[in-house]
Scaffold this active site. Structure first.
Site, mmCIF file in Angstrom:
data_model
loop_
_atom_site.group_PDB
_atom_site.id
_atom_site.type_symbol
_atom_site.label_atom_id
_atom_site.label_comp_id
_atom_site.label_asym_id
_atom_site.label_seq_id
_atom_site.Cartn_x
_atom_site.Cartn_y
_atom_site.Cartn_z
ATOM 1 N N HIS A 1 0.681 -1.014 -0.141
ATOM 2 C CA HIS A 1 0.056 -0.017 -0.086
ATOM 3 C C HIS A 1 0.984 1.264 0.213
ATOM 4 O O HIS A 1 0.328 2.338 0.244
ATOM 5 C CB HIS A 1 -0.867 0.080 1.153
ATOM 6 C CG HIS A 1 -1.573 -1.094 1.299
ATOM 7 N ND1 HIS A 1 -1.153 -2.053 2.304
ATOM 8 C CD2 HIS A 1 -2.869 -1.509 0.922
ATOM 9 C CE1 HIS A 1 -2.092 -3.304 2.616
ATOM 10 N NE2 HIS A 1 -3.035 -2.925 1.490
ATOM 11 N N GLY B 1 13.101 -2.314 -37.107
ATOM 12 C CA GLY B 1 14.453 -2.137 -36.766
ATOM 13 C C GLY B 1 15.004 -3.377 -35.737
ATOM 14 O O GLY B 1 16.128 -3.712 -36.271
ATOM 15 N N ILE B 2 14.230 -3.697 -34.701
ATOM 16 C CA ILE B 2 14.732 -4.692 -34.013
ATOM 17 C C ILE B 2 14.960 -6.044 -34.545
ATOM 18 O O ILE B 2 15.857 -6.645 -34.350
ATOM 19 C CB ILE B 2 13.902 -4.720 -32.589
ATOM 20 C CG1 ILE B 2 13.687 -3.513 -31.975
ATOM 21 C CG2 ILE B 2 14.228 -6.208 -31.691
ATOM 22 C CD1 ILE B 2 12.628 -3.594 -31.024
ATOM 23 N N GLY B 3 14.035 -6.218 -35.549
ATOM 24 C CA GLY B 3 13.847 -7.503 -36.115
ATOM 25 C C GLY B 3 15.027 -7.792 -37.067
ATOM 26 O O GLY B 3 15.811 -8.778 -37.231
ATOM 27 N N THR C 1 7.861 -10.965 -40.217
ATOM 28 C CA THR C 1 7.741 -10.874 -41.559
ATOM 29 C C THR C 1 9.058 -10.738 -42.286
ATOM 30 O O THR C 1 9.621 -11.435 -43.295
ATOM 31 C CB THR C 1 6.822 -9.712 -42.212
ATOM 32 O OG1 THR C 1 5.674 -9.695 -41.350
ATOM 33 C CG2 THR C 1 6.488 -10.035 -43.508
ATOM 34 N N GLY D 1 5.110 -13.297 -49.940
ATOM 35 C CA GLY D 1 4.416 -12.212 -49.182
ATOM 36 C C GLY D 1 2.911 -12.011 -49.908
ATOM 37 O O GLY D 1 2.216 -11.143 -49.218
ATOM 38 N N ARG E 1 -3.190 -7.776 -43.121
ATOM 39 C CA ARG E 1 -2.808 -8.004 -41.941
ATOM 40 C C ARG E 1 -2.055 -7.161 -41.285
ATOM 41 O O ARG E 1 -0.993 -6.815 -41.903
ATOM 42 C CB ARG E 1 -2.189 -9.577 -41.751
ATOM 43 C CG ARG E 1 -3.004 -10.571 -42.478
ATOM 44 C CD ARG E 1 -2.223 -11.668 -42.356
ATOM 45 N NE ARG E 1 -2.965 -13.022 -43.250
ATOM 46 C CZ ARG E 1 -2.714 -13.069 -44.606
ATOM 47 N NH1 ARG E 1 -1.618 -12.499 -45.018
ATOM 48 N NH2 ARG E 1 -3.445 -14.257 -45.122
ATOM 49 N N ALA F 1 8.614 0.753 -44.224
ATOM 50 C CA ALA F 1 9.834 0.381 -43.520
ATOM 51 C C ALA F 1 10.691 -0.513 -44.086
ATOM 52 O O ALA F 1 11.982 -0.525 -44.445
ATOM 53 C CB ALA F 1 9.426 -0.184 -41.963
ATOM 54 N N GLY F 2 9.984 -1.746 -44.758
ATOM 55 C CA GLY F 2 10.638 -2.797 -45.447
ATOM 56 C C GLY F 2 11.240 -2.272 -46.662
ATOM 57 O O GLY F 2 12.507 -2.606 -47.082
#
Lengths: 577, 577
Positions: free
Chosen positions: B217, B402-404, B444, B486, B543, B557-558
């Site tokens: 609390h 970016g991360i991927g 993707t 794709g 999607r 982005a891609g």
């Protein structure tokens, strides 16, 4: 935001490792994810689910008997690779083929599709099914493009329960298709999550606003509105879902539905229950019979603040599959064999207070008017100082003193007014006020104020006009009772530090023959001084306030509110006489 | 913060109502709280727990077979009143007495104590037991003053399981005392919760800091430190608890313990698992055998960010009680009868990649050096643009591009370097890089980039020195494969918009006999132009990106990352020739 991680790049792997370590009874780790601890029975279709990390219990938490046979677990918010999926599927395969199930996202569709091809090349028969339940993500005529959210659960479960029954791969796929076609979700969100290692949220929603239809990875929603009440949120969710029934459902009335009210991460259980209360009511009004509802966190997005409602319109077959038992790390149903008998009867109210009041003298009834005025003043002064009392209490306690005192004093005033209207004397009015205060306020202050009012009421009774010495006697008894109950003495930095000098001063003045109002005035001065003096004390060590040094220089909240109240009551006495 | 409510004053009541509506199989509402749906068997001691609202599943979520017989539910963060407790206890009473159990807070101690007295007056035998497990809240010699936190669960469970066995009230109380004496918790916190209707948090912890021992609390903690890594947090929790063993436990080595790693509300499951991974390791090193660990949200404080670790040092009797089955809304154990067989063997790694490489010509091995330099440049350019790519992706997607890409390109570079060290040709180096990219990146882009590298590798092979037209051919094949996989065409605002003109320009230039480096330069220019042009397009419906209008003016982005990469690879070709 996500705060606990080591190397952010290792987060998903380490989470999976810890998950598997904590749930060895249910799962064992394999390359790419987890499978059930026990092998898939020979001849049983294996249901392999999967998706990115960050959505627990989706996906690994749903592996176990009655649900998935395995889960492929990708990186944070990223699909597992085809290679991972293939590895998990091969480990889960029981010789009767594999159904790969996942939410409908481009990455997952690609990787699960590739995995199915590779499995076929390995000699493992595989089918795929993408759950696409989020009706905000595409129009009805493009429903195949919709994203998968919390509808994953009922669709996975239907297929897995069918597999458990020994049905063939094509039959299990047909069950998935039927469950998917009858499952719709709709969600709202209030804030985004911050991924491990990132220094800013993935997305934001303006303060006090709600994003409608926002995706669980922050995919854009379909609108933004002011923050609703819980009931309005429930209405939006239910009405939106009732607008898009499955093709073979003509009207909601008479239908049966599985209901999932899902929290995304930081909308917590009690909030979900408040929303569910209205969801259940609205579905009931529409004629929908709710079957085995789930209210909790089933598909999350780290600590995203949001909630979604899922309906699966059941037919007989789907209902049996939804109700079938399951035993997974995060989803268990049908535990301990037979369900408990339902029994909806509310137990007779134990506190149905006898509203009739005992007889009272005219004098006591008149005094009851003064008591009511005093309680009115108490509620008023508490209301005016709610925030201040909370702030003071927060220094060494949990900060709820103001809120509790407001609840108690308001309830006491109402109960007193009701009793007085029924002709109660001063004693009964105080007793009713005492019960109401303790009952509604809860907490420490509720118990102690209930005791104070009860002691006073007992001293005054319903017969005599309350003479000043009798009032002083009641206050002294209250003081003794509070010390006994609370286990505190003067100097412990509690309300006792004020109550004792107040009682003493009142007793002294009335013993000198000073009339009540004036005696109370003197005693209230003593109380005010004493409250100020508590600021210089170290608090009593003890429960919930063990940290002495922090509150030096701040008065005790209970002592402070008591002093304020004695002063306010004096005002009421002045006005009433 | 708590956002979903109606009238804040009605929050706790409405939450309880929704809770009961969602869990009719387990509980029924009575005045003051809930009791089990089925009556307490005659002659069985009833365990009645309780406390304030805002801590779900404490307390109502723990009512059901194998656990509590009833729960008295107070207002938000406030003890239930004696009257509420009495009402619930009377409804739960099975004729063999009632054990009232609660966390050790002043208000609860008062109200449960008063309730026990009133129950005695009603002819119901009652005992009380306050759980006091939080070792940060008072020194060992004042352990009776300690607060109760997540240790509630194992102590309640031990007593309730003993009651279920038919033991007498005094015996059940003794079990509670023994479990309580052997239960210790310690917690850390990162942020406070905001109560329903309040406009500011109950308490705060400075950004990037951790409060040590902060109460649920907001009761003051015992220190403040910099935010730790997950492993350091685990170490602090374990080491602190191992320093204060129960009196009759000489050393941790050889002991068995129930372990509860509890999230307070917005420290989420994956974070808890990362911490648990280290907790289990450290306890193992200390010789402690963990029994049925629980990792999740057992005692919360709305969306407070914090975590606590609880150890209950088991003896034979306590272990049997901890492992006994239970079936409540929020805690289910021993579902479906017999536990699954444990099986700790890790399935053989499915992707144990053959590290040997196929034979290659000298020319192809030399070309592999260029390929590696190019992959190095790819990883470098991605690293330099990680944030930018994430931002662009967040407009219409989930912001993880970016991360991927970083995960994939880094993994591809490492796999390529390893293959080259083993003497692989250009084709094999690209194939290994392709698998690593798809496997580590997920998502993707992972699938598509895996396909691109694989197509290139197949075109180059391990025998011939890769002539420029062969490279162009590989890129053209990659372009076709990406479109196929794709499901996108030029104009859909995807990487296809860049890949197709890039492949066309490369093919045209090499057909003219332009050397590779120069041809690649021209093609990279075409790619850059095409990426810029995607900003003017509406994205393909589909999607995870159904919201066309939002991304107008932003490139895909891609497409953007592909253009950056073609340019970076040109730099590598220049340097390497």
């Amino acid at each position: 935001m996500t705060r606990l991680f080591n190397d952010p790049a290792a987060f998903a792997d380490e989470a999976l490792e810890g998950f598997a370590a904590a749930h060895r009874r249910w799962v064992r780790p394999v390359t790419g994810g987890v499978v059930r601890a026990a092998a898939t029975p020979a001849g049983q279709v294996a249901v392999v689910i999967g998706g990115g990390s960050g959505h627990y219990p989706a996906f690994s938490g749903l592996v176990g008997r009655g649900l998935a046979h395995g889960a492929a677990v990708g990186n944070v918010f990223a699909s597992p690779s085809a290679q991972q999926i293939r590895s998990v599927a091969r480990a889960a395969h029981g010789g009767a083929g594999v159904l790969l199930m996942y939410g409908n996202y481009a990455g997952d569709v690609l990787h699960f599709g590739q995995a199915a091809e590779r499995l076929a090349a390995d000699g493992v028969e595989a089918r795929t099914y993408a759950v696409a339940d989020d009706i905000s993500s595409a129009a009805p005529d493009e429903s195949a493009e919709r994203r998968g959210i919390a509808g994953d659960l009922p669709v996975f479960k239907a297929a897995a329960a069918a597999a458990e029954q020994g049905r063939s791969l094509d039959e299990v796929l047909r069950v998935a298709e039927r469950a998917g076609a009858r499952t719709r979700s709709f969600g709202i969100a209030f804030s985004g999550c911050t991924l491990p290692g990132s220094d800013h949220p993935l997305f934001t929603v303006p303060e006090a606003r709600m994003a409608v239809g926002l995706g669980i990875h922050g995919e854009p929603g379909i609108g933004e509105e002011a923050l609703p009440t819980a009931d309005d949120a429930a209405r939006l969710l239910v009405e939106t879902l009732l607008k898009e029934l499955p093709e073979d459902v003509a009207a909601p009335d008479g239908q049966r539905a599985a209901v999932v009210l899902n929290g995304l991460g930081s909308v917590k259980y009690e909030e979900l229950f408040v929303v569910y209360r209205k969801v259940a009511e609205l579905l009931g009004e529409a004629g929908v019979e709710i079957v085995d509802p789930e209210v909790g966190e089933l598909v999350t997005s780290f600590d995203m603040a949001g909630v979604s409602l899922t309906l699966t319109w059941l037919d007989e077959g789907l209902e049996a599959l939804w109700r079938a038992p399951a035993d997974t790390p995060a989803y268990r149903k049908g535990a301990l064999g037979t369900p408990e008998p339902e029994d909806d009867e509310r137990a007779p109210a134990e506190d149905a207070r006898d509203t009739a009041v005992p007889p009272a003298s005219d004098a006591s009834r008149e005094a009851a008017g003064t008591v009511l005025a005093a309680l009115d003043a108490v509620a008023g002064i508490v209301e005016a100082h709610v925030e201040e009392l909370g702030r003071i209490d927060a220094v060494a306690g949990d900060g709820d003193h103001g809120i509790g005192m407001r609840r108690g004093s308001t309830a006491a005033r109402s109960a007193a007014a009701e009793a007085r209207e029924r002709g109660a004397g001063a004693g009964t009015v105080l007793h009713r006020a005492a019960d109401a205060w303790a009952d509604r306020a809860g907490g420490t202050s509720g118990a102690l104020w209930g005791t104070i009012l009860r002691s006073l009421g007992t001293a005054l009774g319903d017969r005599d006009a309350p003479a000043a010495p009798r009032v002083a006697e009641g206050v002294t008894e209250a003081s003794a009772a509070v010390r006994r109950l609370g286990g505190a003495e003067v100097g412990d930095k509690t309300m006792v530090d004020v109550l004792v000098p107040f009682a003493d001063a009142l007793t002294a003045a009335t013993a000198e023959g000073v009339p009540l109002t004036e005696a109370w005035d003197r005693a209230a001065d003593a109380a005010t001084d004493a409250a100020a003096a508590t600021a210089r004390l170290l608090p009593r060590k003890g429960r919930a306030r063990p940290h002495a040094e922090k509150s030096l220089g701040t008065p005790d909240a209970g002592a402070h509110s008591l002093a304020l109240i004695t002063r306010a009551v004096h005002g009421a006495l002045l006005n009433h006489h």
